[in-house]
Design an enzyme around this catalytic site. Structure first.
Site, PDB file in Angstrom:
ATOM      1  N   THR A  72      24.130 -40.629  36.310  1.00 20.16           N
ATOM      2  CA  THR A  72      23.274 -39.429  36.286  1.00 20.16           C
ATOM      3  C   THR A  72      22.165 -39.541  37.334  1.00 20.16           C
ATOM      4  O   THR A  72      21.848 -38.564  38.015  1.00 20.16           O
ATOM      5  CB  THR A  72      22.646 -39.282  34.877  1.00 20.16           C
ATOM      6  OG1 THR A  72      23.709 -39.199  33.933  1.00 20.16           O
ATOM      7  CG2 THR A  72      21.781 -38.049  34.762  1.00 20.16           C
TER       8      THR A  72
ATOM      9  N   HIS B 145      23.572 -38.760  40.643  1.00 30.47           N
ATOM     10  CA  HIS B 145      23.731 -37.310  40.840  1.00 30.47           C
ATOM     11  C   HIS B 145      22.397 -36.687  41.254  1.00 30.47           C
ATOM     12  O   HIS B 145      22.339 -35.807  42.119  1.00 30.47           O
ATOM     13  CB  HIS B 145      24.210 -36.620  39.560  1.00 30.47           C
ATOM     14  CG  HIS B 145      25.632 -36.919  39.207  1.00 30.47           C
ATOM     15  ND1 HIS B 145      26.687 -36.619  40.038  1.00 30.47           N
ATOM     16  CD2 HIS B 145      26.177 -37.493  38.105  1.00 30.47           C
ATOM     17  CE1 HIS B 145      27.814 -37.000  39.460  1.00 30.47           C
ATOM     18  NE2 HIS B 145      27.527 -37.540  38.291  1.00 30.47           N
TER      19      HIS B 145
HETATM   20 ZN    ZN Z   1      22.866 -43.122  31.593  1.00 29.47          ZN
END
Ligand code: ZN
Length: 341
Positions: free
Chosen positions: A40, A43
């Site tokens: 994440t 990203h």
């Molecule tokens: Zn995570």
């Protein structure tokens, strides 16, 4: 203090000066010791479609971290100053009926640390008391920092029977690697893995996979059909590759389970739903961690069952070197990267 933050709506992250956060009622303040970098975070660094649609800069990132409690807010009862805790990234409304029914990980009111609110990639962080999960001292601190991600794997593996079963795990990113180790720890009869990166194939072998198959080099289904003519008992999909879903549907025995954790970046052109129906497969989506059953299971695995996931930590560095961490992850040449604060 210096925090890792997304400041501009473009690729990159910056180390910025922020005010040290103050404790609030129902919250605890941690001196952050270690943080682990998640897909994440990558990203958010890359500023892809998901990140640009979700993140409102400026935002301090980081949702996988651990540290020592230095101050507790008014009304805090369970956590004490001096406790060593790790973060749960999903912040729930404790009055939400979905949370109370055990569905906090999918409740509409749930927000995510380091995504929707400021996270913990800084020397100090303030989190709700519920999100500070006390961690036994036998757990190595670099592992403690990864428990949010490890919990994803615990949730996936333990949502169906494992002991004595034959399990296929597709995709050896960090959560796939964790899943292999957990399946072995829980007494799976055989753990098959799939992966294309030689770096991660080697890691999967170190974590105990009985056989790692490379879809870029061999017909994985043909090999599995020969080794497991009745099919595997369960497939845990961690790659987000549509071809892995097709493989799962074919390779899982009638009545078996398919647990889907990987997010499919490519549009699924077709899925053979009739095959799922006629094989009586149980297909389940997995997100986050059950709050708080998964954390209890994880503590049991780490303390009583001797679960060892330290090989997944391939790099450790000071948090000021986050740029190097992101570049290394982008090249796919890492398991988990743990930052020290
Ligand atoms: Zn995570």
């Amino acid at each position: 203090m210096k925090a890792i933050a997304k400041v501009r709506a473009e690729r990159g992250l910056e180390l910025i000066d922020v005010v040290e956060p103050s404790v609030r009622p129902g919250h605890v303040k941690l001196r952050v010791e270690h943080g682990s970098v998640c897909g994440t975070d990558l990203h958010i660094y890359q500023w892809d479609g998901w990140a640009s649609g979700r993140i409102k800069p400026p935002r301090v990132i980081g949702h996988e971290f651990c540290g020592t409690v230095v101050e507790v807010g008014e009304g805090v009862e369970r956590v004490r100053v001096g406790d060593f805790v790790a973060s749960e990234s999903h912040i729930v409304d404790p009055c939400d009926p979905d949370y109370l029914a055990g569905l906090g990980h999918v409740a509409a009111s749930t927000v995510i640390l380091g995504v929707d609110v400021d996270g913990g990639f800084a020397p100090y962080a303030v989190v709700p008391e519920l999100n500070a999960r006390p961690t036994p001292s036998v757990v190595p601190k670099n592992v403690a920092s990864m428990q949010d991600a490890l919990g994803n794997a615990v949730h996936t593996v333990m949502d169906g029977p494992v002991e004595g079963r034959r399990i296929l795990v597709t995709g050896m990113g960090p959560i796939g690697l964790f899943a292999v180790a957990i399946c072995k720890c829980l007494g799976a009869e055989k753990v098959y893995a799939t992966e294309v990166s030689p770096y991660r194939i080697e890691l999967a072998e170190r974590l105990g996979a009985d056989l790692v198959l490379n879809p870029a080099k061999e017909d994985v289904y043909a090999v599995l059909e020969r080794l497991e003519p009745k099919g595997v008992d369960g497939t845990l999909e961690m790659s987000g590759k549509p071809s892995a879903l097709d493989l799962a549907i074919e390779a899982t025995r009638p009545g078996g389970r398919i647990s889907l954790l990987g997010l499919f970046a490519d549009v699924l052109k077709s899925v053979d739903f009739n095959r799922i129906v006629f094989k009586g497969l149980r297909v389940q989506g997995i997100v986050g961690r059950k709050m708080w059953e998964t954390w209890d299971q994880m503590a049991w695995l780490l303390t009583e069952k001797g679960l060892d996931v330290t090989p997944v930590v391939t790099h450790e560095m000071p948090y000021t070197e986050f740029g190097h961490a992101m570049e290394t992850l982008e090249r796919g040449e890492a398991g988990k990267i743990v930052l020290s604060f």
